[in-house]
Design a protein around this motif. Sequence first.
Motif, PDB file in Angstrom:
ATOM      1  N   LEU A   1      -5.967  -0.101  -3.984  1.00  0.00           N
ATOM      2  CA  LEU A   1      -4.974  -1.092  -3.561  1.00  0.00           C
ATOM      3  C   LEU A   1      -4.386  -0.725  -2.201  1.00  0.00           C
ATOM      4  O   LEU A   1      -4.219  -1.583  -1.326  1.00  0.00           O
ATOM      5  CB  LEU A   1      -3.867  -1.197  -4.620  1.00  0.00           C
ATOM      6  N   ALA A   2      -4.073   0.570  -2.017  1.00  0.00           N
ATOM      7  CA  ALA A   2      -3.544   1.019  -0.724  1.00  0.00           C
ATOM      8  C   ALA A   2      -4.551   0.783   0.393  1.00  0.00           C
ATOM      9  O   ALA A   2      -4.194   0.321   1.487  1.00  0.00           O
ATOM     10  CB  ALA A   2      -3.175   2.503  -0.808  1.00  0.00           C
ATOM     11  N   ALA A   3      -5.821   1.078   0.128  1.00  0.00           N
ATOM     12  CA  ALA A   3      -6.859   0.862   1.140  1.00  0.00           C
ATOM     13  C   ALA A   3      -7.040  -0.626   1.427  1.00  0.00           C
ATOM     14  O   ALA A   3      -7.263  -1.018   2.584  1.00  0.00           O
ATOM     15  CB  ALA A   3      -8.178   1.473   0.664  1.00  0.00           C
ATOM     16  N   MET A   4      -6.939  -1.457   0.411  1.00  0.00           N
ATOM     17  CA  MET A   4      -7.112  -2.903   0.612  1.00  0.00           C
ATOM     18  C   MET A   4      -5.996  -3.481   1.467  1.00  0.00           C
ATOM     19  O   MET A   4      -6.242  -4.368   2.298  1.00  0.00           O
ATOM     20  CB  MET A   4      -7.156  -3.617  -0.738  1.00  0.00           C
TER      21      MET A   4
ATOM     22  N   GLY B   1       0.814  -1.217   0.000  1.00  0.00           N
ATOM     23  CA  GLY B   1       0.000   0.000   0.000  1.00  0.00           C
ATOM     24  C   GLY B   1       0.842   1.259   0.000  1.00  0.00           C
ATOM     25  O   GLY B   1       0.473   2.263  -0.629  1.00  0.00           O
ATOM     26  N   ASP B   2       1.979   1.232   0.699  1.00  0.00           N
ATOM     27  CA  ASP B   2       2.869   2.400   0.705  1.00  0.00           C
ATOM     28  C   ASP B   2       3.404   2.690  -0.694  1.00  0.00           C
ATOM     29  O   ASP B   2       3.495   3.849  -1.120  1.00  0.00           O
ATOM     30  CB  ASP B   2       4.033   2.171   1.673  1.00  0.00           C
ATOM     31  N   VAL B   3       3.774   1.627  -1.406  1.00  0.00           N
ATOM     32  CA  VAL B   3       4.264   1.801  -2.789  1.00  0.00           C
ATOM     33  C   VAL B   3       3.151   2.353  -3.674  1.00  0.00           C
ATOM     34  O   VAL B   3       3.392   3.207  -4.545  1.00  0.00           O
ATOM     35  CB  VAL B   3       4.800   0.462  -3.325  1.00  0.00           C
ATOM     36  N   ALA B   4       1.910   1.895  -3.450  1.00  0.00           N
ATOM     37  CA  ALA B   4       0.782   2.421  -4.236  1.00  0.00           C
ATOM     38  C   ALA B   4       0.591   3.909  -3.989  1.00  0.00           C
ATOM     39  O   ALA B   4       0.324   4.678  -4.929  1.00  0.00           O
ATOM     40  CB  ALA B   4      -0.492   1.651  -3.884  1.00  0.00           C
ATOM     41  N   ILE B   5       0.744   4.346  -2.748  1.00  0.00           N
ATOM     42  CA  ILE B   5       0.641   5.776  -2.435  1.00  0.00           C
ATOM     43  C   ILE B   5       1.747   6.561  -3.142  1.00  0.00           C
ATOM     44  O   ILE B   5       1.513   7.647  -3.706  1.00  0.00           O
ATOM     45  CB  ILE B   5       0.725   5.996  -0.913  1.00  0.00           C
TER      46      ILE B   5
END
Length: 575
Positions: free
Chosen positions: A191-194, A151-155
């Motif tokens: 994706l980050a929320a998931m 999720g961090d990478v998605a952010i």
Amino acid sequence: MVWKVYMHLVSMLTLGVVSMVCGFIFVSKMLSGVTSVIEWELMTLNSLTVIFVLIFDWISMLFLSFVTLISSSVLYYSGSYMIEDKNFDRFMYLVLAFVMSMAFMVLSPNLISILLGWDGLGLVSYALVIFYQNEKSANAGMLTVLSNRVGDVAILLGIGLMMNLGSWNFMIWGDYLGDEKWLFLKGLMVLAAMTKSAQIPFSAWLPAAMAAPTPVSALVHSSTLVTAGVYLMIRFSSALEASKIQSTLLIISCLTMFMAGLGANFEYDLKKIIALSTLSQLGVMLSILALGFPDLSFFHLLSHALFKALLFMCAGVVIHSVSGYQDIRFMGCLVKFMPMTVSYMVVSNMALCGFPFLAGFYSKDMILEVAFMSWINFIALGLYIFATGLTVSYTMRLVFYSLSGSYNLSSLSNVYDDKVMTNSMGVLGISAVVMGCMLSWMLFPEPYMICMSSMMKSVVLMVSGLGAVLGYLLNMMNSTNVLKSLSYYKYVVMFGSMWFMPFLSTKKISEVSLAKGMMSEKFMDKGWYEYFGGQGVYYIFSKMFVVLNTLQLNNVKVFMKMFIVSVAVVLLVYI
């Protein structure tokens, strides 16, 4: 010693005052409709301006008020639960750091400033999960932190994509991001929320994180960290409206809700049952958000935080009293020994089931009715109905094994109500009873129009009643013959292990990634990349430096040779 005794009291009073102040600000913002924004310009790069933003509106103030209220109760509770721990001060500082990270995340409408709280949550939660410093805690912490790094990478990728807009404030650009050309950005945010809210296929880390101390579970893994993803989606909801990503989020969240409810009916670890219950309720929040009702999702987020934190705290008192057992089969008949704790536990369990006029009833009942009214497919509708029945089923199973069943405790167990812990649960116990109706009055001054047939209206009540009866009677019949389920061993293993998700998230991924990583290191990092990369460049430059070094030695012979060669070249060119 004085500092160790009074630190939990000071923390509780401080966070309690902060909670009251945030509550008053929420009321003023709600009545006036005014939103305050504080901006601090950090740097400017061409047309891009990196700004640290804090937003004070009714949503952030209400959520922050609930976070600090639950944190104050948990810190006071920790004064008795963790007082004999050698690292008590470190534990308190970590919990306070977690609350501060959560506050940064709640108050940030900017993707860059939200990353400060988002990464802070991941780092501090890792430190709390590995607090007991054994192998199980280390494995659980690694699974937690690596799952959340996705999720961090998605952010971070979302920050890169939003550079095209010249600003990272996703609340300003919400309507503009509704365009389908920004589908990839919305997919990254989902994706980050998931990952943060442990939806399929990232569900394995939430039950594993129960290796942390119980006060951590009461705060981090019930009402704050795991709801951070839902909160991000609520803030991002204007960009998700009428988007293709909504249907994907709906199916994933409904499957998570069903899978967690099913797994909780086969689990015997007290804390993992409550963790799977949290996972199921996170699926409820994200599914109703995917249907286009972020206000209902926020309502359930707040009411769920109260009774689920209370349920974890009750579980902590029980585990503390029964000599550290977490297996519900080694409990039983606790109602005779711990009347106060059992009362709080029954209240929180009934609120979880949606018992009329408790906190969970107002949000869950409205969510289910709105879901039944919406244009959803038959699969999602069936998953909603089954998940509702499973919730009541595992709750009644937990009540039977731990509270009302036969006495299975050790003869040396000193089971009693701890005064400090039961006092700390008082505020949350009252809130689990009255806060649902108060929130419904404040958040929905104009009631929703519910138009349903009498049969659809009674489906929830019938499914809940059937789930309660089956959950209690089936376990009561199996209590004398626990091994009866071994005849369906394969199905029990599958349903009880969250559809093999912990196995797939750890063993298989590590095997594949480590094997591929070893091949990559052997053939690429230590092979072609070295030949054409660092080592190759080093070899070329070392040869060039030998020539340059020779030239710089002021050698007369060298200069004479160079002079003769250059004269010869000039003569050849001109002749």
